[in-house]
Design an enzyme around this catalytic site. Structure first.
Site, PDB file in Angstrom:
ATOM      1  N   ARG A  46       0.798  -1.350   0.016  1.00 34.94           N
ATOM      2  CA  ARG A  46      -0.138  -0.092  -0.194  1.00 34.94           C
ATOM      3  C   ARG A  46       0.802   1.331   0.130  1.00 34.94           C
ATOM      4  O   ARG A  46       0.426   2.150  -0.723  1.00 34.94           O
ATOM      5  CB  ARG A  46      -0.989  -0.205   1.045  1.00 34.94           C
ATOM      6  CG  ARG A  46      -1.600   1.079   1.406  1.00 34.94           C
ATOM      7  CD  ARG A  46      -2.917   1.599   2.285  1.00 34.94           C
ATOM      8  NE  ARG A  46      -3.052   0.389   3.282  1.00 34.94           N
ATOM      9  CZ  ARG A  46      -2.281   0.281   4.466  1.00 34.94           C
ATOM     10  NH1 ARG A  46      -1.637   1.500   4.972  1.00 34.94           N
ATOM     11  NH2 ARG A  46      -2.841  -0.585   5.247  1.00 34.94           N
ATOM     12  N   TYR A  98     -13.555  19.774 -15.034  1.00 30.55           N
ATOM     13  CA  TYR A  98     -13.985  18.183 -15.169  1.00 30.55           C
ATOM     14  C   TYR A  98     -15.068  18.034 -13.915  1.00 30.55           C
ATOM     15  O   TYR A  98     -14.918  18.248 -12.935  1.00 30.55           O
ATOM     16  CB  TYR A  98     -12.701  17.495 -14.654  1.00 30.55           C
ATOM     17  CG  TYR A  98     -13.050  15.847 -14.808  1.00 30.55           C
ATOM     18  CD1 TYR A  98     -13.203  15.267 -15.887  1.00 30.55           C
ATOM     19  CD2 TYR A  98     -13.020  15.066 -13.547  1.00 30.55           C
ATOM     20  CE1 TYR A  98     -13.715  13.884 -15.987  1.00 30.55           C
ATOM     21  CE2 TYR A  98     -13.290  13.861 -13.503  1.00 30.55           C
ATOM     22  CZ  TYR A  98     -13.935  13.225 -14.812  1.00 30.55           C
ATOM     23  OH  TYR A  98     -13.972  11.892 -14.862  1.00 30.55           O
ATOM     24  N   ASP A 170      -4.540  20.862 -12.594  1.00 32.95           N
ATOM     25  CA  ASP A 170      -4.864  19.568 -13.330  1.00 32.95           C
ATOM     26  C   ASP A 170      -4.346  19.668 -14.696  1.00 32.95           C
ATOM     27  O   ASP A 170      -4.894  20.341 -15.564  1.00 32.95           O
ATOM     28  CB  ASP A 170      -6.256  19.339 -13.264  1.00 32.95           C
ATOM     29  CG  ASP A 170      -6.834  18.115 -13.771  1.00 32.95           C
ATOM     30  OD1 ASP A 170      -6.179  17.516 -14.725  1.00 32.95           O
ATOM     31  OD2 ASP A 170      -7.989  17.736 -13.693  1.00 32.95           O
ATOM     32  N   LYS A 195      -5.679   9.076 -18.925  1.00 34.85           N
ATOM     33  CA  LYS A 195      -5.874   9.629 -20.247  1.00 34.85           C
ATOM     34  C   LYS A 195      -4.561   9.558 -21.218  1.00 34.85           C
ATOM     35  O   LYS A 195      -4.058   8.757 -21.527  1.00 34.85           O
ATOM     36  CB  LYS A 195      -6.303  11.122 -20.001  1.00 34.85           C
ATOM     37  CG  LYS A 195      -7.588  11.255 -18.842  1.00 34.85           C
ATOM     38  CD  LYS A 195      -8.594  10.452 -19.439  1.00 34.85           C
ATOM     39  CE  LYS A 195      -9.923  10.211 -18.147  1.00 34.85           C
ATOM     40  NZ  LYS A 195     -10.002  11.760 -17.522  1.00 34.85           N
TER      41      LYS A 195
HETATM   42  C1  LIG Z   1     -10.603  12.143 -16.172  1.00 38.38           C
HETATM   43  C2  LIG Z   1     -10.461  13.426 -15.569  1.00 38.38           C
HETATM   44  C3  LIG Z   1     -10.098  13.379 -14.219  1.00 38.38           C
HETATM   45  C4  LIG Z   1     -10.594  12.144 -13.230  1.00 38.38           C
HETATM   46  O1  LIG Z   1      -9.626  11.108 -13.408  1.00 38.38           O
HETATM   47  P1  LIG Z   1      -9.678   9.515 -13.135  1.00 38.38           P
HETATM   48  O2  LIG Z   1      -8.777   8.701 -13.682  1.00 38.38           O
HETATM   49  O3  LIG Z   1     -11.181   9.267 -14.152  1.00 38.38           O
HETATM   50  O4  LIG Z   1     -10.414   9.347 -11.675  1.00 38.38           O
HETATM   51  C5  LIG Z   1      -9.622  14.609 -13.817  1.00 38.38           C
HETATM   52  N1  LIG Z   1      -9.423  15.598 -14.275  1.00 38.38           N
HETATM   53  C6  LIG Z   1      -9.705  15.616 -15.872  1.00 38.38           C
HETATM   54  C7  LIG Z   1      -9.281  17.113 -16.602  1.00 38.38           C
HETATM   55  C8  LIG Z   1     -10.022  14.589 -16.508  1.00 38.38           C
HETATM   56  O5  LIG Z   1     -10.186  14.468 -17.838  1.00 38.38           O
END
Ligand SMILES: *Cc1c(COP(=O)(O)O)cnc(C)c1O
Length: 379
Positions: A46, A98, A170, A195
């Site tokens: 963990r 998001y 982000d 992504k």
């Molecule tokens: C998909 C996404 C998230 C969340 O990420 P997960 O891996 O789906 O939990 C946060 N910010 C942006 C801009 C995203 O596209």
């Protein structure tokens, strides 16, 4: 080392026992100790796992950061940042976020007494009136999802530095290949690794990258105490995907630009959102802080209601109708009914997330096939 070399080598040495060139999947929960406390740096997975440690070092290197932490999802990473806060603290963030970030802020952390200001971040000085002695964190996303607004990271960073506030960015939409928030004043870079970084639509993962040793320690404490850490299989898949990040991003940018220019001239398209256009409201800032404009393109259909928009969304043959983005395959998404369903109608319409909006994650297929698919679907 430069980007591509880091993507392929950072954090990874041939395996000390076998010489394996690829970092093995250390599928183990626990580690042998010679005598209590006498171990090789790993106690329980963990907290630390060698496959994950290699990936964390690689991601940190790509973001020009000193430390990396991998989480079991992007939301897990965001959640850990929120746990740095205490009841009464205030956060300033954007009004085009998001959907999942908006949801965790308003439905989870607001309940614990944290106050969020969702504001227009198109100019850094817009945050000034919202700063008070309770403000702890500014959370920005750029380009924003789905309307591709650009926030001036360096401009916001100057304000947060002067006032000793944390700045978290982000960086999911840009990827570390296109934008380096750490170099522009960010304290924390967050990724949905799911992504572009993983890039093959087969893993859910998140990451936080930081420079400050104390901040890393605080976040590591939360990571280990709360336990949203990914397993070694997923870490391996991302280590594999990340090796071609620079190659994929070049192709995403090239195809994205071609698709954006095609849509701009199309008679059925009304608004188009892509930071590479000179008439994009923050094009100059995009040019300054991004190395290229990426593969995300959103657009609205002219004179189309929800039904018409659904019909277009369902008639693609190469683009797949699905949530998510950043994989090698092209995806089309209807934000109102898919990714942004958790944002109230009045809130989303204020920023242009209307019923006739479609968002494309332009993949790395042959561009002729993508354009032909758009042509037939728009008919
Ligand atoms: C998909 C996404 C998230 C969340 O990420 P997960 O891996 O789906 O939990 C946060 N910010 C942006 C801009 C995203 O596209």
């Amino acid at each position: 080392m430069k980007f591509a070399t880091k993507a392929i080598h950072a954090g990874q040495e041939p395996d000390p026992t076998t010489g394996a060139v690829m970092t093995p999947i250390y599928q183990t929960s626990t580690y042998w100790q010679k005598s209590p406390g006498d171990h090789k740096g790993f106690e329980y997975s963990r907290g630390t796992n060698p496959t994950r440690v290699a990936l964390e070092a690689c991601m940190a290197a790509l973001e020009n950061a000193n430390h990396g932490l991998a989480f079991s999802s992007g939301m897990g990473a965001t959640d850990a940042v929120m746990k740095l806060l205490a009841p009464g603290d205030e956060v300033i963030t954007g009004n085009d976020l998001y959907g999942g970030s908006y949801r965790i802020f308003t439905k989870v952390y607001a309940k614990y007494g944290i106050k969020f200001h969702f504001i227009d971040l198109s100019k850094p000085e817009n945050i000034l009136p919202y700063i008070n002695d309770k403000t702890k964190l500014v959370w920005i996303e750029t380009p924003t999802n789905p309307t591709m607004q650009i926030v001036d990271i360096e401009g916001v960073g100057k304000i947060t530095k002067e006032r000793n506030l944390l700045l978290a960015v982000d960086n999911t939409f840009a990827s570390p290949y296109l934008q380096s928030p750490m170099d522009l004043g960010a304290d924390i870079v967050m990724h949905s690794v799911t992504k572009y970084i993983a890039g093959h639509s087969d893993v859910i993962m998140g990451a936080l990258l930081v420079n400050d040793a104390q901040l890393y320690k605080n976040l590591w404490f939360i990571y280990n105490a709360c336990g949203a850490t990914p397993g070694p299989q997923d870490a391996f898949l991302v280590l594999r995907g990340i090796k071609t990040l620079h190659l994929r991003m070049k192709a995403h940018c090239e195809n994205g630009a071609t698709v954006a220019h095609f849509l701009k001239k199309h008679p059925r398209v009304d608004k188009i959102y892509w930071p590479g256009f000179e008439d994009h409201p923050n094009h100059d800032i995009a040019k300054k802080q991004m190395r290229d404009f990426g593969g995300m393109v959103s657009f609205t259909l002219k004179d189309a209601d929800l039904q018409d928009t659904f019909k277009v969304a369902a008639s693609f043959k190469v683009f797949t109708l699905a949530e998510s983005l950043g994989g090698v395959e092209s995806l089309i998404n209807h934000p109102v009914s898919m990714t942004h369903g958790s944002i109230p109608k009045e809130e989303r319409e204020k920023v242009g997330v209307t019923d006739n909006l479609l968002r494309l994650s332009v993949g790395v297929e042959d561009i002729e096939d993508l354009i032909a698919d758009l042509e037939q679907a728009l008919k």
